[in-house]
Design an enzyme around this catalytic site. Structure first.
Site, PDB file in Angstrom:
ATOM      1  N   SER A  99       0.848  -1.182   0.000  1.00 48.05           N
ATOM      2  CA  SER A  99       0.000   0.000   0.000  1.00 48.05           C
ATOM      3  C   SER A  99       0.889   1.238   0.000  1.00 48.05           C
ATOM      4  O   SER A  99       1.912   1.277   0.679  1.00 48.05           O
ATOM      5  CB  SER A  99      -0.926   0.025   1.220  1.00 48.05           C
ATOM      6  OG  SER A  99      -1.744   1.183   1.192  1.00 48.05           O
ATOM      7  N   ALA A 100       0.468   2.235  -0.773  1.00 45.36           N
ATOM      8  CA  ALA A 100       1.168   3.518  -0.739  1.00 45.36           C
ATOM      9  C   ALA A 100       0.895   4.242   0.569  1.00 45.36           C
ATOM     10  O   ALA A 100       1.654   5.126   0.968  1.00 45.36           O
ATOM     11  CB  ALA A 100       0.724   4.382  -1.912  1.00 45.36           C
ATOM     12  N   ASN A 101      -0.202   3.855   1.243  1.00 49.06           N
ATOM     13  CA  ASN A 101      -0.563   4.528   2.487  1.00 49.06           C
ATOM     14  C   ASN A 101      -1.471   3.605   3.289  1.00 49.06           C
ATOM     15  O   ASN A 101      -2.506   3.163   2.793  1.00 49.06           O
ATOM     16  CB  ASN A 101      -1.275   5.847   2.176  1.00 49.06           C
ATOM     17  CG  ASN A 101      -1.352   6.770   3.357  1.00 49.06           C
ATOM     18  OD1 ASN A 101      -1.720   6.364   4.448  1.00 49.06           O
ATOM     19  ND2 ASN A 101      -1.015   8.032   3.148  1.00 49.06           N
ATOM     20  N   HIS A 134       4.169  17.323   1.131  1.00 52.95           N
ATOM     21  CA  HIS A 134       4.918  16.512   2.087  1.00 52.95           C
ATOM     22  C   HIS A 134       6.144  17.279   2.566  1.00 52.95           C
ATOM     23  O   HIS A 134       6.524  18.299   1.976  1.00 52.95           O
ATOM     24  CB  HIS A 134       5.371  15.184   1.460  1.00 52.95           C
ATOM     25  CG  HIS A 134       4.296  14.139   1.423  1.00 52.95           C
ATOM     26  ND1 HIS A 134       3.432  14.009   0.371  1.00 52.95           N
ATOM     27  CD2 HIS A 134       3.943  13.192   2.324  1.00 52.95           C
ATOM     28  CE1 HIS A 134       2.585  13.018   0.621  1.00 52.95           C
ATOM     29  NE2 HIS A 134       2.872  12.500   1.791  1.00 52.95           N
ATOM     30  N   LYS A 138      10.891  13.949   1.859  1.00 47.79           N
ATOM     31  CA  LYS A 138      10.161  12.931   1.084  1.00 47.79           C
ATOM     32  C   LYS A 138      10.904  12.658  -0.216  1.00 47.79           C
ATOM     33  O   LYS A 138      11.194  13.567  -0.986  1.00 47.79           O
ATOM     34  CB  LYS A 138       8.744  13.439   0.796  1.00 47.79           C
ATOM     35  CG  LYS A 138       7.861  12.504  -0.008  1.00 47.79           C
ATOM     36  CD  LYS A 138       7.388  11.330   0.803  1.00 47.79           C
ATOM     37  CE  LYS A 138       6.339  10.523   0.061  1.00 47.79           C
ATOM     38  NZ  LYS A 138       6.018   9.260   0.745  1.00 47.79           N
TER      39      LYS A 138
END
Length: 249
Positions: A99-101, A134, A138
């Site tokens: 998952s990206a998040n 962000h 990042k």
């Protein structure tokens, strides 16, 4: 569960803190990006959680897969090779969840955006663009979360066909292009927005992360789920599979 962490950065430390406060799980081992990693490095673990960077993950994923231990991956920036890696995971009979998040709030945002993109599709007066903010540390640009959000739009709105990250001087955005704008600023945890605009009105959907707790606790819950299904349903999956199972229970 005995959890091995790969990556000892901010997210790894946050996960270690959550696991340490739990009565159900323990940190079995912590491996950093500078450590030599092989399949045997994960002996005795019930689950692996990887939060590193693209290059480290691509250098380590074969050992992760070969270990036979279920792997939760929060490392982003490898979408271009995901089909290949997913195929290797499936062929090996291993389990990997990407998952990206892992924030539940972000995944509710994805599902809301999915429905919004579908609802505006028949109405040409509505245009849509995405933005993300962000912290300056990042690495990927745009964020993996923003790319996931963009894919939700493309999958549910046939008027948008390609993602545009930057425009060359003098070139205008085409109507079938979806702009994803990125800002790197200070210590911002993460802000993702969808802006839908027409001549008459504007709709904005925004998720703002207040801290890393939601990401870390979501990753631990995903590891619990993945370890539980590994024996009967191995393979490559995503947060959508986890949430679909959760919501249907």
């Amino acid at each position: 569960m005995k959890i091995t962490l790969v990556g000892n950065g901010r997210m790894g430390q946050q996960i270690a803190g959550i696991v340490g406060a739990s009565d159900n799980h323990v940190i079995h081992k912590v491996l950093d990006v500078s450590d030599a990693i092989e399949a045997g490095s994960f002996e005795g673990a019930d689950a692996i959680i990887d939060f590193t960077v693209r290059d480290a993950f691509l250098g380590n994923y074969k050992a992760l897969v070969a270990s036979g231990v279920p792997v939760v991956v929060g490392t982003t920036g490898w979408d271009d090779v995901m089909p290949q890696i997913a195929g290797e995971v499936n062929a090996a009979g291993s389990s990997m969840l990407y998952s990206a998040n892992f924030s539940l709030g972000v995944n509710i945002f994805f599902r809301t955006l999915r429905e919004t993109a579908r609802l505006i599709a028949p109405f040409e007066q509505f245009d849509i663009a995405l933005s993300e903010q962000h912290h300056t540390g990042k690495a990927d640009f745009p964020s993996g979360t923003a790319i996931k959000a963009a894919q939700e739009v493309l999958n549910n709105n046939p008027r948008k066909r390609t993602i545009v990250r930057e425009l060359e001087d003098g070139r205008k955005l085409r109507s079938d292009e979806l702009q994803v704008a990125s800002i790197r600023l200070g210590t911002v945890f993460g802000v993702h927005s969808a802006i839908i605009d027409s001549e008459s009105d504007t709709i904005e959907l925004t998720h703002t992360a207040k801290n890393r707790t939601g990401f870390a606790s979501g990753a631990v819950r995903a590891a619990e789920w993945l370890a539980g299904r590994h024996a009967t349903s191995p393979g490559f999956c995503t947060m959508d599979d986890f949430l679909n199972d959760l919501f249907s229970a």
